[in-house]
Scaffold this motif. Structure first.
Motif, PDB file in Angstrom:
ATOM      1  N   ASN A 139      32.687  19.493 -37.949  1.00  0.00           N
ATOM      2  CA  ASN A 139      34.071  19.256 -37.559  1.00  0.00           C
ATOM      3  C   ASN A 139      34.253  17.866 -36.951  1.00  0.00           C
ATOM      4  O   ASN A 139      35.242  17.182 -37.220  1.00  0.00           O
ATOM      5  N   LEU A 140      33.286  17.453 -36.131  1.00  0.00           N
ATOM      6  CA  LEU A 140      33.342  16.116 -35.539  1.00  0.00           C
ATOM      7  C   LEU A 140      33.234  15.043 -36.614  1.00  0.00           C
ATOM      8  O   LEU A 140      33.889  13.994 -36.544  1.00  0.00           O
ATOM      9  N   ASN A 141      32.430  15.312 -37.622  1.00  0.00           N
ATOM     10  CA  ASN A 141      32.288  14.375 -38.729  1.00  0.00           C
ATOM     11  C   ASN A 141      33.596  14.294 -39.529  1.00  0.00           C
ATOM     12  O   ASN A 141      34.069  13.202 -39.877  1.00  0.00           O
ATOM     13  N   ALA A 142      34.202  15.440 -39.778  1.00  0.00           N
ATOM     14  CA  ALA A 142      35.461  15.469 -40.541  1.00  0.00           C
ATOM     15  C   ALA A 142      36.595  14.773 -39.793  1.00  0.00           C
ATOM     16  O   ALA A 142      37.476  14.156 -40.404  1.00  0.00           O
ATOM     17  N   ASP A 143      36.567  14.854 -38.452  1.00  0.00           N
ATOM     18  CA  ASP A 143      37.611  14.227 -37.642  1.00  0.00           C
ATOM     19  C   ASP A 143      37.329  12.755 -37.366  1.00  0.00           C
ATOM     20  O   ASP A 143      38.140  12.091 -36.707  1.00  0.00           O
ATOM     21  N   GLY A 144      36.182  12.255 -37.816  1.00  0.00           N
ATOM     22  CA  GLY A 144      35.877  10.839 -37.657  1.00  0.00           C
ATOM     23  C   GLY A 144      35.214  10.449 -36.353  1.00  0.00           C
ATOM     24  O   GLY A 144      35.044   9.260 -36.068  1.00  0.00           O
ATOM     25  N   TRP A 145      34.791  11.439 -35.555  1.00  0.00           N
ATOM     26  CA  TRP A 145      34.133  11.118 -34.295  1.00  0.00           C
ATOM     27  C   TRP A 145      32.686  10.690 -34.519  1.00  0.00           C
ATOM     28  O   TRP A 145      32.149   9.877 -33.763  1.00  0.00           O
ATOM     29  N   ILE A 146      32.037  11.268 -35.515  1.00  0.00           N
ATOM     30  CA  ILE A 146      30.643  10.932 -35.814  1.00  0.00           C
ATOM     31  C   ILE A 146      30.488  10.789 -37.324  1.00  0.00           C
ATOM     32  O   ILE A 146      31.386  11.124 -38.103  1.00  0.00           O
ATOM     33  N   PRO A 184      46.725   8.670 -38.037  1.00  0.00           N
ATOM     34  CA  PRO A 184      47.152   9.743 -37.147  1.00  0.00           C
ATOM     35  C   PRO A 184      46.300   9.774 -35.886  1.00  0.00           C
ATOM     36  O   PRO A 184      45.099   9.500 -35.927  1.00  0.00           O
ATOM     37  N   ARG A 185      46.931  10.052 -34.770  1.00  0.00           N
ATOM     38  CA  ARG A 185      46.188  10.131 -33.513  1.00  0.00           C
ATOM     39  C   ARG A 185      45.342  11.397 -33.506  1.00  0.00           C
ATOM     40  O   ARG A 185      45.803  12.483 -33.837  1.00  0.00           O
ATOM     41  N   ARG A 186      44.110  11.232 -33.119  1.00  0.00           N
ATOM     42  CA  ARG A 186      43.207  12.383 -33.080  1.00  0.00           C
ATOM     43  C   ARG A 186      43.273  13.042 -31.710  1.00  0.00           C
ATOM     44  O   ARG A 186      43.255  12.363 -30.691  1.00  0.00           O
ATOM     45  N   ASP A 187      43.335  14.337 -31.715  1.00  0.00           N
ATOM     46  CA  ASP A 187      43.223  15.044 -30.455  1.00  0.00           C
ATOM     47  C   ASP A 187      41.780  14.957 -29.979  1.00  0.00           C
ATOM     48  O   ASP A 187      40.848  15.146 -30.768  1.00  0.00           O
ATOM     49  N   PRO A 188      41.555  14.661 -28.709  1.00  0.00           N
ATOM     50  CA  PRO A 188      40.185  14.590 -28.210  1.00  0.00           C
ATOM     51  C   PRO A 188      39.499  15.944 -28.340  1.00  0.00           C
ATOM     52  O   PRO A 188      40.157  16.991 -28.246  1.00  0.00           O
ATOM     53  N   PRO A 189      38.202  15.962 -28.585  1.00  0.00           N
ATOM     54  CA  PRO A 189      37.493  17.240 -28.705  1.00  0.00           C
ATOM     55  C   PRO A 189      37.669  18.092 -27.457  1.00  0.00           C
ATOM     56  O   PRO A 189      37.670  17.575 -26.340  1.00  0.00           O
ATOM     57  N   LYS A 190      37.803  19.391 -27.666  1.00  0.00           N
ATOM     58  CA  LYS A 190      37.958  20.316 -26.554  1.00  0.00           C
ATOM     59  C   LYS A 190      36.989  21.476 -26.704  1.00  0.00           C
ATOM     60  O   LYS A 190      36.462  21.725 -27.786  1.00  0.00           O
ATOM     61  N   GLY A 191      36.785  22.186 -25.612  1.00  0.00           N
ATOM     62  CA  GLY A 191      35.960  23.382 -25.649  1.00  0.00           C
ATOM     63  C   GLY A 191      34.547  23.129 -26.119  1.00  0.00           C
ATOM     64  O   GLY A 191      33.882  22.171 -25.705  1.00  0.00           O
ATOM     65  N   VAL A 192      34.080  23.985 -27.029  1.00  0.00           N
ATOM     66  CA  VAL A 192      32.718  23.870 -27.554  1.00  0.00           C
ATOM     67  C   VAL A 192      32.530  22.542 -28.283  1.00  0.00           C
ATOM     68  O   VAL A 192      31.487  21.889 -28.170  1.00  0.00           O
ATOM     69  N   ARG A 193      33.549  22.104 -28.995  1.00  0.00           N
ATOM     70  CA  ARG A 193      33.444  20.841 -29.748  1.00  0.00           C
ATOM     71  C   ARG A 193      33.222  19.663 -28.796  1.00  0.00           C
ATOM     72  O   ARG A 193      32.471  18.738 -29.097  1.00  0.00           O
ATOM     73  N   TRP A 247      25.292   9.319 -36.146  1.00  0.00           N
ATOM     74  CA  TRP A 247      25.677   8.076 -35.461  1.00  0.00           C
ATOM     75  C   TRP A 247      27.193   8.085 -35.268  1.00  0.00           C
ATOM     76  O   TRP A 247      27.901   8.922 -35.815  1.00  0.00           O
ATOM     77  N   THR A 248      27.679   7.154 -34.468  1.00  0.00           N
ATOM     78  CA  THR A 248      29.125   7.011 -34.274  1.00  0.00           C
ATOM     79  C   THR A 248      29.638   5.905 -35.180  1.00  0.00           C
ATOM     80  O   THR A 248      28.942   4.908 -35.393  1.00  0.00           O
ATOM     81  N   PRO A 249      30.863   6.032 -35.714  1.00  0.00           N
ATOM     82  CA  PRO A 249      31.361   5.051 -36.673  1.00  0.00           C
ATOM     83  C   PRO A 249      31.687   3.703 -36.071  1.00  0.00           C
ATOM     84  O   PRO A 249      31.895   2.744 -36.789  1.00  0.00           O
TER      85      PRO A 249
END
Length: 378
Positions: free
Chosen positions: A360-367, A288-297, A375-377
């Motif tokens: 949240n970033l970890n759950a979405d696969g960004w880190i 699935p395409r991930r929405d880029p982080p927005k706002g505080v994230r 680290w980044t994957p």
């Protein structure tokens, strides 16, 4: 009073003109909210959805993955104003720094130019068959900029793209050193700023391709776009791993096809290859395409990238950690606070908010994170 009244009574356009003249003389001019507008005449991308118009981008992959062939195909598409894998380009001048191939790039240029049917006297394309030193000591970024400015024809239009092929031949330092890589990034940024264009760096992936580019994570933290090339059964796949102000997760593929190139003397033709598109860019199937982080994230995500670029280091040998660059959580927290994440009057709440967004970033696969390491994957 009369002077004050006169000033108050000045027509608005005249005041704006005077302010613009004064601002032009200042180094750090302010642009107020009412003056911040989008110039519809200025294109947003160099290649729609795949490359930003300005900044720093990379193409990386293992040896033999056809990085140079792809970069050259892109460069001639931009110079000739031709679609790149079905995507519109912002046509403009291209300078290709053939630091690795040198004069050997000529036959590839000729083959690609003929395959695309680009008249040689029309497309604003030039190559440099010498490797400039863009490392930390005795940098040649300034003379490179000066020579391009001096030689670029005034009627050729603006330069849109400068390709550096490869980082290894131009860094002249330690790729694993944050300081040396930081110097290269600064020099590449200076080149991009001088021509208001995109600088595209050709680089190698590490021993483990899943962990991204070789060397210091300073480069990853500074890039606006990243393409990774992998190959299987003669088909090369390009993955868009990072895209400034856009979505990543796109893939497209190509193969190489042999061509004969004849020299001016009419001697035996030489062979090389050109890029043949197999598929157009599209979202990765099954992912699935991930929405880029927005706002505080998004602020916390940027804090991670900056921390990796400034304080990233090879993480210790541990079964729970990959052998790649990571950063201590405290540096990420400091960067996030500096970006205004959370309420500084409530340190506990601020810390909890940052931890939540990292989760949240970890759950979405960004880190990825483990204890105090982030680290980044890829």
């Amino acid at each position: 009073m009369s002077g004050a009244a006169s000033a108050i009574g000045d027509p608005i356009p005249k005041r704006q003109y005077r302010r613009a003249q004064e601002r032009a003389r200042r180094k750090f001019a302010l642009t107020f909210l009412s003056e911040i507008v989008v110039d519809d005449a200025d294109p947003e991308f160099l290649v729609d959805d795949l490359l930003p118009l300005r900044g720093l981008a990379t193409i990386y992959g293992p040896p033999g993955s056809a990085k140079t062939f792809l970069a050259l195909d892109l460069a001639l598409s931009v110079a000739g104003g031709l679609p790149f894998f079905g995507k519109p380009v912002s046509q403009g001048g291209v300078v290709y720094i053939a630091a690795e191939a040198g004069d050997g790039l000529r036959k590839r240029v000729i083959a690609a130019r003929e395959d695309k049917a680009i008249p040689p006297d029309i497309a604003p394309f030039a190559m440099v068959a010498l490797a400039p030193n863009l490392g930390p000591k005795r940098s040649e970024a300034a003379p490179l900029i000066a020579d391009i400015q001096a030689e670029w024809p005034s009627d050729a239009g603006p330069i849109r793209l400068i390709v550096i092929d490869t980082l290894a031949r131009t860094l002249r330092g330690d790729e694993n050193s944050a300081a040396d890589m930081g110097a290269f990034v600064a020099n590449a940024a200076a080149i991009a700023a001088a021509f208001n264009c995109l600088v595209l760096v050709i680089h190698h992936s590490g021993k483990d391709a899943e962990r991204g580019m070789r060397g210091s994570s300073n480069l990853n933290g500074a890039t606006d776009a990243e393409w990774q090339i992998s190959s299987k059964d003669g088909v090369r796949t390009v993955s868009l791993h990072k895209m400034k102000d856009g979505e990543d997760g796109l893939e497209w593929s190509f193969r190489l096809e042999k061509r004969q190139v004849s020299g001016n003397s009419g001697k035996r033709p030489r062979s090389t290859c050109v890029v043949i598109a197999e598929t157009d860019p599209k979202p990765v199937e099954g992912k699935p395409r991930r929405d880029p982080p927005k706002g505080v994230r998004k602020l916390v995500w940027e804090a991670v990238l900056d921390a990796l670029g400034t304080h990233g280091e090879l993480m210790p040998a541990c079964e729970d950690l990959p052998r790649c660059k990571g950063v201590d959580r405290k540096y990420v927290r400091r960067n996030a606070i500096a970006r205004g994440v959370g309420n500084p009057d409530n340190p506990d709440g601020q810390r909890a908010l940052i931890s939540k967004e990292l989760g949240n970033l970890n759950a979405d696969g960004w880190i990825k994170q483990w204890e105090d390491w982030i680290w980044t994957p890829h």
